[in-house]
Write a protein that holds these residues in place. Sequence first.
Motif, PDB file in Angstrom:
ATOM      1  N   ILE A   1     -16.376  -1.607  -1.897  1.00  0.00           N
ATOM      2  CA  ILE A   1     -16.207  -2.759  -1.536  1.00  0.00           C
ATOM      3  C   ILE A   1     -15.085  -3.606  -2.723  1.00  0.00           C
ATOM      4  O   ILE A   1     -15.063  -3.359  -3.822  1.00  0.00           O
ATOM      5  CB  ILE A   1     -17.378  -3.583  -1.821  1.00  0.00           C
ATOM      6  CG1 ILE A   1     -18.372  -3.134  -0.823  1.00  0.00           C
ATOM      7  CG2 ILE A   1     -17.046  -4.942  -1.713  1.00  0.00           C
ATOM      8  CD1 ILE A   1     -19.703  -3.758  -0.807  1.00  0.00           C
ATOM      9  N   ALA A   2     -13.859  -3.872  -2.216  1.00  0.00           N
ATOM     10  CA  ALA A   2     -12.769  -4.406  -2.922  1.00  0.00           C
ATOM     11  C   ALA A   2     -12.057  -5.273  -1.780  1.00  0.00           C
ATOM     12  O   ALA A   2     -12.218  -5.066  -0.579  1.00  0.00           O
ATOM     13  CB  ALA A   2     -12.104  -3.479  -3.497  1.00  0.00           C
ATOM     14  N   SER A   3     -10.924  -5.670  -2.222  1.00  0.00           N
ATOM     15  CA  SER A   3      -9.900  -6.333  -1.170  1.00  0.00           C
ATOM     16  C   SER A   3      -9.375  -5.407  -0.368  1.00  0.00           C
ATOM     17  O   SER A   3      -9.041  -4.415  -0.852  1.00  0.00           O
ATOM     18  CB  SER A   3      -9.228  -7.261  -1.943  1.00  0.00           C
ATOM     19  OG  SER A   3      -8.043  -6.551  -2.705  1.00  0.00           O
ATOM     20  N   LEU A   4      -8.951  -5.714   0.840  1.00  0.00           N
ATOM     21  CA  LEU A   4      -8.092  -4.958   1.617  1.00  0.00           C
ATOM     22  C   LEU A   4      -6.900  -4.609   1.003  1.00  0.00           C
ATOM     23  O   LEU A   4      -6.473  -3.517   1.169  1.00  0.00           O
ATOM     24  CB  LEU A   4      -7.887  -5.417   3.002  1.00  0.00           C
ATOM     25  CG  LEU A   4      -9.213  -5.673   3.900  1.00  0.00           C
ATOM     26  CD1 LEU A   4      -9.089  -6.645   5.092  1.00  0.00           C
ATOM     27  CD2 LEU A   4      -9.817  -4.279   4.500  1.00  0.00           C
ATOM     28  N   GLY A   5      -6.131  -5.570   0.385  1.00  0.00           N
ATOM     29  CA  GLY A   5      -5.011  -5.217  -0.328  1.00  0.00           C
ATOM     30  C   GLY A   5      -5.011  -4.128  -1.203  1.00  0.00           C
ATOM     31  O   GLY A   5      -4.048  -3.505  -1.374  1.00  0.00           O
ATOM     32  N   ASP A   6      -6.013  -4.070  -2.020  1.00  0.00           N
ATOM     33  CA  ASP A   6      -6.374  -2.992  -2.817  1.00  0.00           C
ATOM     34  C   ASP A   6      -6.209  -1.544  -2.480  1.00  0.00           C
ATOM     35  O   ASP A   6      -5.780  -0.474  -2.837  1.00  0.00           O
ATOM     36  CB  ASP A   6      -7.632  -3.019  -3.626  1.00  0.00           C
ATOM     37  CG  ASP A   6      -7.843  -4.352  -4.714  1.00  0.00           C
ATOM     38  OD1 ASP A   6      -6.649  -4.679  -5.140  1.00  0.00           O
ATOM     39  OD2 ASP A   6      -8.813  -4.583  -4.683  1.00  0.00           O
ATOM     40  N   PHE A   7      -6.660  -1.523  -0.912  1.00  0.00           N
ATOM     41  CA  PHE A   7      -6.681  -0.205  -0.285  1.00  0.00           C
ATOM     42  C   PHE A   7      -5.375  -0.329   0.736  1.00  0.00           C
ATOM     43  O   PHE A   7      -5.286   0.830   1.537  1.00  0.00           O
ATOM     44  CB  PHE A   7      -7.895   0.185   0.328  1.00  0.00           C
ATOM     45  CG  PHE A   7      -9.210   0.185  -0.622  1.00  0.00           C
ATOM     46  CD1 PHE A   7      -9.046   1.275  -1.480  1.00  0.00           C
ATOM     47  CD2 PHE A   7     -10.143  -0.665  -0.519  1.00  0.00           C
ATOM     48  CE1 PHE A   7     -10.098   1.182  -2.684  1.00  0.00           C
ATOM     49  CE2 PHE A   7     -10.938  -0.808  -1.373  1.00  0.00           C
ATOM     50  CZ  PHE A   7     -11.147   0.078  -2.432  1.00  0.00           C
ATOM     51  N   ALA A   8      -4.500  -0.790   0.583  1.00  0.00           N
ATOM     52  CA  ALA A   8      -3.277  -1.171   1.667  1.00  0.00           C
ATOM     53  C   ALA A   8      -2.616   0.155   1.928  1.00  0.00           C
ATOM     54  O   ALA A   8      -2.449   0.499   3.298  1.00  0.00           O
ATOM     55  CB  ALA A   8      -2.426  -2.205   1.255  1.00  0.00           C
ATOM     56  N   GLY A   9      -2.416   0.868   1.104  1.00  0.00           N
ATOM     57  CA  GLY A   9      -1.816   2.076   1.203  1.00  0.00           C
ATOM     58  C   GLY A   9      -2.735   3.211   1.847  1.00  0.00           C
ATOM     59  O   GLY A   9      -1.873   4.008   2.922  1.00  0.00           O
ATOM     60  N   LEU A  10      -3.782   3.318   1.393  1.00  0.00           N
ATOM     61  CA  LEU A  10      -4.802   4.162   2.242  1.00  0.00           C
ATOM     62  C   LEU A  10      -5.096   3.699   3.478  1.00  0.00           C
ATOM     63  O   LEU A  10      -5.322   4.659   4.297  1.00  0.00           O
ATOM     64  CB  LEU A  10      -6.092   4.358   1.161  1.00  0.00           C
ATOM     65  CG  LEU A  10      -5.620   5.026   0.052  1.00  0.00           C
ATOM     66  CD1 LEU A  10      -7.329   4.965  -0.837  1.00  0.00           C
ATOM     67  CD2 LEU A  10      -5.185   6.185   0.170  1.00  0.00           C
ATOM     68  N   ILE A  11      -5.183   2.504   3.858  1.00  0.00           N
ATOM     69  CA  ILE A  11      -5.508   2.120   4.964  1.00  0.00           C
ATOM     70  C   ILE A  11      -4.242   2.317   6.173  1.00  0.00           C
ATOM     71  O   ILE A  11      -4.527   2.748   7.182  1.00  0.00           O
ATOM     72  CB  ILE A  11      -5.630   0.437   5.202  1.00  0.00           C
ATOM     73  CG1 ILE A  11      -7.230   0.211   4.519  1.00  0.00           C
ATOM     74  CG2 ILE A  11      -5.822  -0.076   6.671  1.00  0.00           C
ATOM     75  CD1 ILE A  11      -7.459  -1.395   4.266  1.00  0.00           C
ATOM     76  N   GLU A  12      -3.122   2.296   5.698  1.00  0.00           N
ATOM     77  CA  GLU A  12      -1.969   2.662   6.169  1.00  0.00           C
ATOM     78  C   GLU A  12      -1.694   3.887   6.738  1.00  0.00           C
ATOM     79  O   GLU A  12      -1.436   4.253   7.731  1.00  0.00           O
ATOM     80  CB  GLU A  12      -0.611   2.162   5.475  1.00  0.00           C
ATOM     81  CG  GLU A  12       0.633   2.189   6.248  1.00  0.00           C
ATOM     82  CD  GLU A  12       1.839   1.468   5.879  1.00  0.00           C
ATOM     83  OE1 GLU A  12       3.066   1.746   6.079  1.00  0.00           O
ATOM     84  OE2 GLU A  12       1.684   1.069   4.682  1.00  0.00           O
ATOM     85  N   SER A  13      -2.174   4.731   5.705  1.00  0.00           N
ATOM     86  CA  SER A  13      -2.274   6.313   6.121  1.00  0.00           C
ATOM     87  C   SER A  13      -3.445   6.806   6.882  1.00  0.00           C
ATOM     88  O   SER A  13      -3.192   7.931   7.140  1.00  0.00           O
ATOM     89  CB  SER A  13      -2.191   6.854   4.526  1.00  0.00           C
ATOM     90  OG  SER A  13      -3.403   6.737   4.176  1.00  0.00           O
ATOM     91  N   GLY A  14      -4.331   5.947   7.027  1.00  0.00           N
ATOM     92  CA  GLY A  14      -5.418   6.198   7.898  1.00  0.00           C
ATOM     93  C   GLY A  14      -6.390   7.115   7.022  1.00  0.00           C
ATOM     94  O   GLY A  14      -7.429   7.645   7.742  1.00  0.00           O
ATOM     95  N   ASP A  15      -6.324   7.285   5.759  1.00  0.00           N
ATOM     96  CA  ASP A  15      -7.248   7.628   5.016  1.00  0.00           C
ATOM     97  C   ASP A  15      -8.570   6.913   4.751  1.00  0.00           C
ATOM     98  O   ASP A  15      -9.737   7.357   4.193  1.00  0.00           O
ATOM     99  CB  ASP A  15      -6.752   8.127   3.603  1.00  0.00           C
ATOM    100  CG  ASP A  15      -5.789   9.134   3.632  1.00  0.00           C
ATOM    101  OD1 ASP A  15      -6.229  10.298   4.097  1.00  0.00           O
ATOM    102  OD2 ASP A  15      -4.734   9.082   3.051  1.00  0.00           O
ATOM    103  N   VAL A  16      -8.318   5.580   4.913  1.00  0.00           N
ATOM    104  CA  VAL A  16      -9.440   4.760   4.680  1.00  0.00           C
ATOM    105  C   VAL A  16      -9.288   3.593   5.722  1.00  0.00           C
ATOM    106  O   VAL A  16      -8.364   3.196   6.244  1.00  0.00           O
ATOM    107  CB  VAL A  16      -9.303   3.839   3.404  1.00  0.00           C
ATOM    108  CG1 VAL A  16      -9.923   2.644   3.259  1.00  0.00           C
ATOM    109  CG2 VAL A  16      -9.570   4.898   2.296  1.00  0.00           C
ATOM    110  N   ARG A  17     -10.434   2.998   6.270  1.00  0.00           N
ATOM    111  CA  ARG A  17     -10.708   2.033   7.504  1.00  0.00           C
ATOM    112  C   ARG A  17     -11.429   0.819   6.947  1.00  0.00           C
ATOM    113  O   ARG A  17     -12.569   1.146   6.195  1.00  0.00           O
ATOM    114  CB  ARG A  17     -11.217   2.653   8.691  1.00  0.00           C
ATOM    115  CG  ARG A  17     -11.685   1.824   9.525  1.00  0.00           C
ATOM    116  CD  ARG A  17     -12.650   2.413  10.695  1.00  0.00           C
ATOM    117  NE  ARG A  17     -12.098   3.447  11.489  1.00  0.00           N
ATOM    118  CZ  ARG A  17     -11.558   3.771  12.558  1.00  0.00           C
ATOM    119  NH1 ARG A  17     -11.329   2.400  13.317  1.00  0.00           N
ATOM    120  NH2 ARG A  17     -11.283   4.723  13.018  1.00  0.00           N
ATOM    121  N   GLY A  18     -10.971  -0.239   6.964  1.00  0.00           N
ATOM    122  CA  GLY A  18     -11.889  -1.374   6.794  1.00  0.00           C
ATOM    123  C   GLY A  18     -12.590  -1.814   7.860  1.00  0.00           C
ATOM    124  O   GLY A  18     -12.429  -1.615   9.301  1.00  0.00           O
TER     125      GLY A  18
END
Length: 321
Positions: free
Chosen positions: A205-222
């Motif tokens: 749990i943190a802001s989406l912006g904190d995981f922006a790179g991982l979300i973009e790479s597909g390693d993490v999903r919101g």
Amino acid sequence: MPITKLKKSMVAALGAMTLASSVAAADFPMRDIRLIVPWPAGGGTDAIARKISNLAEEQLPVSIYAENISGAVSATGLMQVIQSRPDGHTLGVLTYDSVITVPRSELVPGYDLDKLSFIARITQESDALVVSSRSGFTSFEELINAAKENPGEVRIGVMPEGSGPYLAALRIEKATGADFNIITYPGAAAEEAEAMLSGEIDGAIASLGDFAGLIESGDVRGVAELSSEQNPSYPDVPPISELGHELESGSFVVLATPEGTPDDSIQILENVYKQAFESEEFQKWVAQVGVTPSWLGASEVEGWLSERQSETYSLMDELGL
């Protein structure tokens, strides 16, 4: 005094007050406006405050200059706001810690939100529940169901006890009946990201912006943003209100000035900041940085802050924090 003379006296006094108010409004601002950002330069709060102030000053005959005064979890800078002359020429920026952490811990003597007048809320940066691709979860419902069926097995990383994300995890448990294995990380999102990549935790749990790179790479999903508003930067991540829960968590940017600042000056400041907020340039910019624009004017923001503080304190009391 005869009633006729009394009425004339009252009319004259009211006229003088109206004239004085008009003169004050006409005279404001008389010099450059100091904006105290109580966090180091280069952070998200600093960037938001500077961007909108640069746009707001275009409508004023003076400049708005930002000064970073960090320390005591934002209280050092805000104490300077509280102690400054209440004429509208000194503003301060408040975030979650300014409203929750500092008052709750009574960290700084003399620090009191009642010593401030609020101008507006500019943005909210909501916390979000994200999951790693390694976890196998693809939705909020899947995650919650797993945490119900297998108590204590779904591992969720958060900041240390008492933080907003830590409380958010407990609130999600309470609202849904889930039972997480909550793991705290002093290094916050950076450590949580590493833990998700290694398979140490299933989500965080943190802001989406904190995981922006991982979300973009597909390693993490919101899977859910803890907000009642859709974040335009992440249209595929639903606000938790759409999933049947009213739960807001995260930080925000609120502008304030010392208590006693004339209403006319506050109105002028609110107007120029609102125009800056509504500008195409600011709206495009916040979308790029992944922060949700969320305006509340002077007549609303104080009540919202009070409610937010009260709700968070009640939760902390329940948890013995």
